[in-house]
Design an enzyme around this catalytic site. Structure first.
Site, PDB file in Angstrom:
ATOM      1  N   ARG A 240       0.864  -1.189   0.000  1.00 19.88           N
ATOM      2  CA  ARG A 240       0.000   0.000   0.000  1.00 19.88           C
ATOM      3  C   ARG A 240       0.896   1.232   0.000  1.00 19.88           C
ATOM      4  O   ARG A 240       1.901   1.296   0.720  1.00 19.88           O
ATOM      5  CB  ARG A 240      -0.892   0.031   1.246  1.00 19.88           C
ATOM      6  N   GLU A 269      -3.985   7.655  -5.165  1.00 20.25           N
ATOM      7  CA  GLU A 269      -4.245   6.940  -6.425  1.00 20.25           C
ATOM      8  C   GLU A 269      -5.534   7.440  -7.037  1.00 20.25           C
ATOM      9  O   GLU A 269      -6.505   7.649  -6.303  1.00 20.25           O
ATOM     10  CB  GLU A 269      -4.337   5.425  -6.151  1.00 20.25           C
ATOM     11  N   HIS A 288      -1.307   0.047  -9.729  1.00 20.72           N
ATOM     12  CA  HIS A 288      -1.995  -0.830  -8.751  1.00 20.72           C
ATOM     13  C   HIS A 288      -2.625  -2.040  -9.452  1.00 20.72           C
ATOM     14  O   HIS A 288      -3.827  -2.297  -9.335  1.00 20.72           O
ATOM     15  CB  HIS A 288      -3.044  -0.040  -7.958  1.00 20.72           C
TER      16      HIS A 288
HETATM   17  P1  NAD Z   1      -0.884 -11.348   5.133  1.00 25.87           P
HETATM   18  O1  NAD Z   1      -1.817 -10.925   6.213  1.00 25.87           O
HETATM   19  O2  NAD Z   1      -0.821 -12.781   4.760  1.00 25.87           O
HETATM   20  O3  NAD Z   1       0.611 -10.894   5.526  1.00 25.87           O
HETATM   21  C1  NAD Z   1       0.914  -9.640   6.062  1.00 25.87           C
HETATM   22  C2  NAD Z   1       2.124  -9.806   6.983  1.00 25.87           C
HETATM   23  O4  NAD Z   1       2.493  -8.501   7.440  1.00 25.87           O
HETATM   24  C3  NAD Z   1       1.830 -10.668   8.215  1.00 25.87           C
HETATM   25  O5  NAD Z   1       2.803 -11.682   8.371  1.00 25.87           O
HETATM   26  C4  NAD Z   1       1.870  -9.670   9.359  1.00 25.87           C
HETATM   27  O6  NAD Z   1       2.377 -10.241  10.556  1.00 25.87           O
HETATM   28  C5  NAD Z   1       2.830  -8.629   8.821  1.00 25.87           C
HETATM   29  N1  NAD Z   1       2.722  -7.344   9.498  1.00 25.87           N
HETATM   30  C6  NAD Z   1       1.633  -6.796  10.106  1.00 25.87           C
HETATM   31  N2  NAD Z   1       1.970  -5.636  10.677  1.00 25.87           N
HETATM   32  C7  NAD Z   1       3.284  -5.447  10.422  1.00 25.87           C
HETATM   33  C8  NAD Z   1       4.195  -4.434  10.764  1.00 25.87           C
HETATM   34  N3  NAD Z   1       3.844  -3.389  11.536  1.00 25.87           N
HETATM   35  N4  NAD Z   1       5.468  -4.530  10.332  1.00 25.87           N
HETATM   36  C9  NAD Z   1       5.868  -5.603   9.589  1.00 25.87           C
HETATM   37  N5  NAD Z   1       5.043  -6.618   9.251  1.00 25.87           N
HETATM   38  C10 NAD Z   1       3.766  -6.531   9.662  1.00 25.87           C
HETATM   39  O7  NAD Z   1      -1.225 -10.438   3.886  1.00 25.87           O
HETATM   40  P2  NAD Z   1      -0.819 -10.701   2.357  1.00 25.87           P
HETATM   41  O8  NAD Z   1      -1.870 -11.512   1.695  1.00 25.87           O
HETATM   42  O9  NAD Z   1       0.591 -11.163   2.300  1.00 25.87           O
HETATM   43  O10 NAD Z   1      -0.959  -9.213   1.755  1.00 25.87           O
HETATM   44  C11 NAD Z   1      -0.113  -8.178   2.226  1.00 25.87           C
HETATM   45  C12 NAD Z   1      -0.638  -6.839   1.741  1.00 25.87           C
HETATM   46  O11 NAD Z   1      -0.445  -6.741   0.337  1.00 25.87           O
HETATM   47  C13 NAD Z   1      -2.145  -6.644   1.926  1.00 25.87           C
HETATM   48  O12 NAD Z   1      -2.459  -6.157   3.211  1.00 25.87           O
HETATM   49  C14 NAD Z   1      -2.499  -5.654   0.849  1.00 25.87           C
HETATM   50  O13 NAD Z   1      -2.502  -4.340   1.363  1.00 25.87           O
HETATM   51  C15 NAD Z   1      -1.354  -5.781  -0.161  1.00 25.87           C
HETATM   52  N6  NAD Z   1      -1.855  -6.238  -1.472  1.00 25.87           N
HETATM   53  C16 NAD Z   1      -1.691  -5.421  -2.546  1.00 25.87           C
HETATM   54  C17 NAD Z   1      -2.172  -5.813  -3.787  1.00 25.87           C
HETATM   55  C18 NAD Z   1      -1.996  -4.970  -5.019  1.00 25.87           C
HETATM   56  O14 NAD Z   1      -2.779  -5.097  -5.961  1.00 25.87           O
HETATM   57  N7  NAD Z   1      -0.968  -4.140  -5.097  1.00 25.87           N
HETATM   58  C19 NAD Z   1      -2.849  -7.036  -3.912  1.00 25.87           C
HETATM   59  C20 NAD Z   1      -2.967  -7.858  -2.800  1.00 25.87           C
HETATM   60  C21 NAD Z   1      -2.471  -7.440  -1.573  1.00 25.87           C
END
Ligand code: NAD
Length: 332
Positions: A240, A269, A288
């Site tokens: 994000r 965005e 995105h």
């Molecule tokens: P997930 O919940 O499986 O993994 C997120 C990880 O981040 C977890 O292991 C969590 O412990 C960790 N985390 C939480 N707070 C943290 C912090 N303060 N510092 C460091 N690590 C921390 O989620 P995911 O499926 O891997 O997705 C991650 C992110 O990717 C989503 O939240 C979403 O915002 C983003 N995403 C973006 C797109 C895109 O189109 N660009 C698509 C899908 C997901």
């Protein structure tokens, strides 16, 4: 009352529904409607009778103001992997379930992070632009570094972060991660060493961001963190935009702390036309789209329909963020 589920999107150009959803949900007596909404007022107009509201955009349209004016809404679903476009604190207080679909695009986002890492490191975007402009020169290829054996840092070793780590193993990198919510034992399965954020920044040749956007991660990479980074590193963000303070990143690219960057997400965005990022040809920009593939799109709508069906058939929906509302659900 009719069982009604409403899908709202902001621009809808990329991920329009596939067409089978209405028939599938009709089997359960559920009326499925799809709308484009660009403001809270538009959401209020189209979602008045809906018990389930699915939001596809990352634009935060399901605010406290909106949710409190939709008394029929029992469940909100983010058709996506982050649910920051729903005010989940307000929803929880109002007794509204919040669900999301985190598994539909894990591989796609990990692939896109790899793509941005490689493209940024080897300046693919500016070389492509130069060749098209008639400049068949190798000067723009530098500076670039080999990926073999590099130290690669990951912020957030969840689904996508670990899928990204798995993709990197062919380069035999040193893999580090900062994630305060997992154990070293868990990280071992991906051959990743957990370190503090400071150590990650100091040691990483390349860094990819995969944590969710939360109050804690907003501007996690700010001026102070950029000063700790290894000079000449490569930064990728597919998570994000607001996790990175953009003015600090722009300065870091200008002073070569960040040699190259690949960004799919931005603080605002669409990226504003006057964004200073446009002037930086060592930054690769995509709009995105990390989650995009036809397989992911299909998985997304299967998950959404399963969630909607579960709510209307009295089952506990999957990927429920705030299970505490099951104790005191919203009364119609
Ligand atoms: P997930 O919940 O499986 O993994 C997120 C990880 O981040 C977890 O292991 C969590 O412990 C960790 N985390 C939480 N707070 C943290 C912090 N303060 N510092 C460091 N690590 C921390 O989620 P995911 O499926 O891997 O997705 C991650 C992110 O990717 C989503 O939240 C979403 O915002 C983003 N995403 C973006 C797109 C895109 O189109 N660009 C698509 C899908 C997901």
């Amino acid at each position: 009352m009719n069982k009604q589920a409403v899908l709202i999107d902001h621009d809808g150009a990329l991920l329009t529904p596939e067409g089978w959803e209405a028939n599938y949900l009709a089997q359960y007596g559920i009326d499925w409607r799809v709308y484009q909404c660009r403001s809270e007022q538009e959401v209020l107009k189209v979602a008045r009778d809906a018990q389930v509201i699915i939001i596809q955009t990352t634009v935060p349209l399901l605010t406290r103001n909106v949710l409190s004016q939709l008394p029929n809404c029992r469940c909100t679903v983010r058709a996506g992997a982050g649910y920051d476009s729903i005010d989940y604190i307000a929803a929880s207080e109002l007794g509204i379930m919040v669900c999301y679909t985190p598994t539909y695009c894990t591989d796609e986002v990990a692939d896109h992070a790899m793509t941005l890492l490689l493209a940024a490191n080897r300046h693919v975007a500016r070389l492509d632009a130069a060749v098209r402009a008639g400049k068949f020169s190798r000067n723009l290829a530098a500076p670039t570094e080999g990926l073999w054996g590099a130290t690669v840092g990951i912020i957030g070793l969840g689904r996508i972060g670990s899928a990204f780590a798995r993709r990197l193993t062919g380069w035999e990198p040193v893999l580090l991660a900062y994630d305060p919510y997992i154990t070293q034992e868990y990280a071992n399965q991906f051959r990743v060493k957990l370190v503090s954020l400071d150590e990650l920044l100091e040691r990483s040749d390349m860094l990819s961001v995969h944590c969710p956007l939360t109050p804690e991660t907003t501007h996690l990479l700010d001026w102070a963190q950029f000063r700790k980074m290894k000079p000449g590193m490569v930064l990728v963000n597919t998570a994000r935009g607001p996790i990175i303070h953009e003015p600090a990143l722009v300065q870091a690219v200008k002073d070569n702390t960040v040699r190259a960057a690949g960004l799919d997400v931005f603080e605002q965005e669409p990226l504003p036309v006057d964004s200073p990022l446009f002037a930086l040809d060592r930054v690769v920009l995509t709009p995105h789209i990390s989650a995009t593939s036809s397989q992911a799109r299909h998985k997304l709508y299967v998950l959404v329909c399963e969630l909607v069906r579960a709510v209307f058939t009295g089952q506990r929906p999957a990927f429920l963020v705030n299970p505490q509302v099951l104790e005191r659900p919203r009364q119609p």
